[in-house]
Design a protein around this motif. Structure first.
Motif, short mmCIF file in Angstrom:
data_model
loop_
_atom_site.label_atom_id
_atom_site.label_comp_id
_atom_site.label_asym_id
_atom_site.label_seq_id
_atom_site.Cartn_x
_atom_site.Cartn_y
_atom_site.Cartn_z
N THR A 142 0.81 -0.55 -0.22
CA THR A 142 0.21 0.17 0.22
C THR A 142 0.94 1.03 -0.26
O THR A 142 0.46 2.36 -0.13
N GLY A 143 2.40 1.35 0.81
CA GLY A 143 2.12 2.54 1.31
C GLY A 143 3.47 2.53 -0.45
O GLY A 143 3.80 3.99 -0.74
N VAL A 146 0.83 4.31 -3.05
CA VAL A 146 -0.08 5.05 -2.84
C VAL A 146 0.55 6.30 -2.83
O VAL A 146 1.49 6.68 -2.43
N TRP A 150 -2.28 11.81 -2.89
CA TRP A 150 -3.40 11.30 -2.61
C TRP A 150 -3.35 11.00 -1.38
O TRP A 150 -4.53 11.60 -0.71
N SER A 151 -2.63 10.80 -0.97
CA SER A 151 -2.53 10.19 0.81
C SER A 151 -2.03 11.69 1.87
O SER A 151 -3.24 11.53 2.73
N ILE A 154 -5.56 12.42 2.11
CA ILE A 154 -7.04 12.29 3.24
C ILE A 154 -6.22 12.52 4.56
O ILE A 154 -6.81 12.85 4.77
N VAL A 155 -4.84 12.63 5.09
CA VAL A 155 -4.64 12.83 6.63
C VAL A 155 -4.96 14.25 6.37
O VAL A 155 -5.22 14.03 8.08
N VAL A 221 3.61 11.03 5.70
CA VAL A 221 3.39 10.70 4.63
C VAL A 221 4.61 10.53 3.79
O VAL A 221 4.72 9.15 3.20
N TYR A 225 5.46 5.91 2.84
CA TYR A 225 6.36 5.61 1.24
C TYR A 225 7.27 5.05 1.72
O TYR A 225 7.79 3.71 1.19
#
Lengths: 347, 126
Positions: A142-143, A146, A150-151, A154-155, A221, A225
């Motif tokens: 996922t990391g 994404v 986008w992330s 979201i956060v 974030v 990643y």
């Protein structure tokens, strides 16, 4: 220890890297539409004024003359002055203010990635095919998949807008600024430029906490990643190591599992991961362009985006060159560390 | 003869140099010829003036040269690490540092030839 020749060879490689980047930036800016003389003169300037600027700045010269001049000036670290973004301010001074911001963000993000990624990778390897392993691998996938653009939002929506725990943007609360300049408690920033260090040096713990709060979301974030790739690499490397004969021998001799993994496995498994951390750190510096834009942090990435937006060519050139320099210096550091841990790489 | 160290070194050095000169030289020649034909063709077929055409053609050559040079030095700097990382991540790609270095040297040579070609043809045309 890394031999001197190894370090010198790596340092010499900086020359083609920077020449390549400088050439690329020069070429892209000349191919892309837009007239720098018009940008400098302003949209209301007459054609005569534009021509005069073109004459003064040498934009009328043949392109290979401009290219040669650009290379010579860049080699002398004369990166010119900003046209539009901060008129008449030297590119070097703009970069001097924004580089520490980016480095601070990347360092905290990377630290987070390392602190989470290494243990998760080791855990995933020693508990191969267990539920822990599956969860870690899904998390890592996922990391990696994404994207930050986008992330990031979201956060922000989750932790800033909905829960209100962390601030949405900036490096520190506005209340800590005396004015909208770089004046900070009567001291001119940057001292070190790293806001968390500066506030600690000034013993302003309230400001330090504010800076930390502002850093949590962007660093997380970036860190998520980074953690994903590090844990994935650590798992693969650790799996390879624990199948080696010397690990089997250590176990056969009755050594405890924890000692076997930590003492014999970890150091050797860590070697390939170091290179990934290095490359990753360089990528994080580049990724700062997105993160800084999403979180409104005035680092080198945001300067680059703004400069491209208004067509401020000298700032774009300077920023990209600094990115390249930082990337290669980080790689050099990684190579030296790597050669210290595994001297075979020097041959 | 083979016992003299510097001669033995030279025997190894010349093939090494020749192979690289051939690799970059042929690409540069290709780039140069293409640049000359491109500039002449554009000048004859389009209404653009020499300054515009040579700027665009030189920039394209510089783009190739910069990309090739950056790719080559990047491959030397970080190629083995990337190769290692791919092996550990089981990507199944056959990318190698040596192949990348050679490809980038060709692209860089092509671009450099193009830049020189533009300078020559533009100087003669003017």
């Amino acid at each position: 220890m890394a031999s001197k020749w190894f370090v010198v060879k790596r340092l010499l490689l900086l020359v083609p890297v920077l020449l390549g980047v400088a050439t690329l930036v020069f070429a892209v800016l000349h191919i892309s539409p837009g007239d720098p003389a018009r940008v400098m003169a302003g949209q209301r300037a007459t054609q005569e004024q534009v021509e005069m600027i073109r004459q003064e700045t040498g934009l009328n010269d043949p392109i290979w003359v401009q290219y040669g001049r650009f290379l010579v000036e860049t080699a002398q670290l004369k990166l010119g002055e900003s046209y539009v973004l901060k008129p008449n301010q030297s590119v070097m001074s703009i970069l001097k203010n924004s580089i520490p911001t980016t480095i601070e963000l990347a360092v905290y993000g990377q630290l987070l990635g390392i602190l989470l990624g290494l243990p998760l990778g080791v855990l995933s390897a020693i508990k191969q095919d267990s539920i822990t392993d599956h969860i870690t691998r899904i998390g890592a996938l996922t990391g990696i998949s994404v994207p930050i653009f986008w992330s990031g939002p979201i956060v922000i929506i989750l932790f800033s807008v909905t829960l209100g725990i962390f601030p949405t943007n900036g490096r520190i609360s506005q209340e800590f600024f005396l004015s909208d300049t770089w004046l900070f408690f009567g001291h001119e920033l940057p001292r070190t430029g790293l806001i968390t260090i500066d506030t600690l040096l000034l013993a302003r713990y309230d400001a330090f906490m504010s800076a930390v709060k502002h850093l949590v979301l962007p660093a997380s974030v970036i860190g998520f990643y980074s953690m994903a790739l590090i844990s994935r690499m650590m798992r693969s490397s650790m799996l390879e190591i624990i199948r080696q004969d010397y690990i089997r021998t250590a176990r056969a001799k009755g050594q405890g599992e924890r000692i076997t993994i930590l003492k014999h496995g970890l150091k050797n498994a860590f070697i390939p991961v170091i290179t990934v951390i290095g490359i990753q750190f360089g990528t994080l510096l580049g990724g700062a362009v997105l993160t800084e834009t999403v979180f409104g942090i005035e680092g080198i990435g945001m300067v680059l985006v703004d400069a491209i937006d208004v067509g401020d060519y000298p700032v774009v050139q300077g920023t990209v060159l600094v990115f390249a320099l930082l990337f290669t210096l980080v790689n050099l550091g990684v190579d030296i560390t790597y050669s210290y841990l595994d001297p075979r790489i020097q041959q | 003869m083979g016992r003299i160290p510097w001669l033995r070194a030279n025997q190894m050095l010349w093939p090494w140099i020749r192979a690289r000169v051939r690799l970059i030289g042929s690409a540069a020649l290709g780039g140069g010829v293409l640049a000359v034909l491109g500039v002449i063709g554009l000048l004859l077929a389009t209404p653009y003036d020499l300054a515009f055409v040579s700027t665009q053609a030189f920039s394209l050559g510089a783009l190739c040269f910069g990309f090739g040079l950056l790719g080559w030095s990047g491959s030397v700097l970080a190629g083995s690490s990337v190769e290692n990382a791919q092996r550990y991540l089981d990507t199944g790609m056959n990318w190698s540092e040596a192949d990348s270095r050679r490809a980038m040297a060709r692209i860089g040579g092509f671009g450099f030839g193009g830049m020189v070609g533009v300078i020559v043809v533009s100087s003669l045309w003017a």
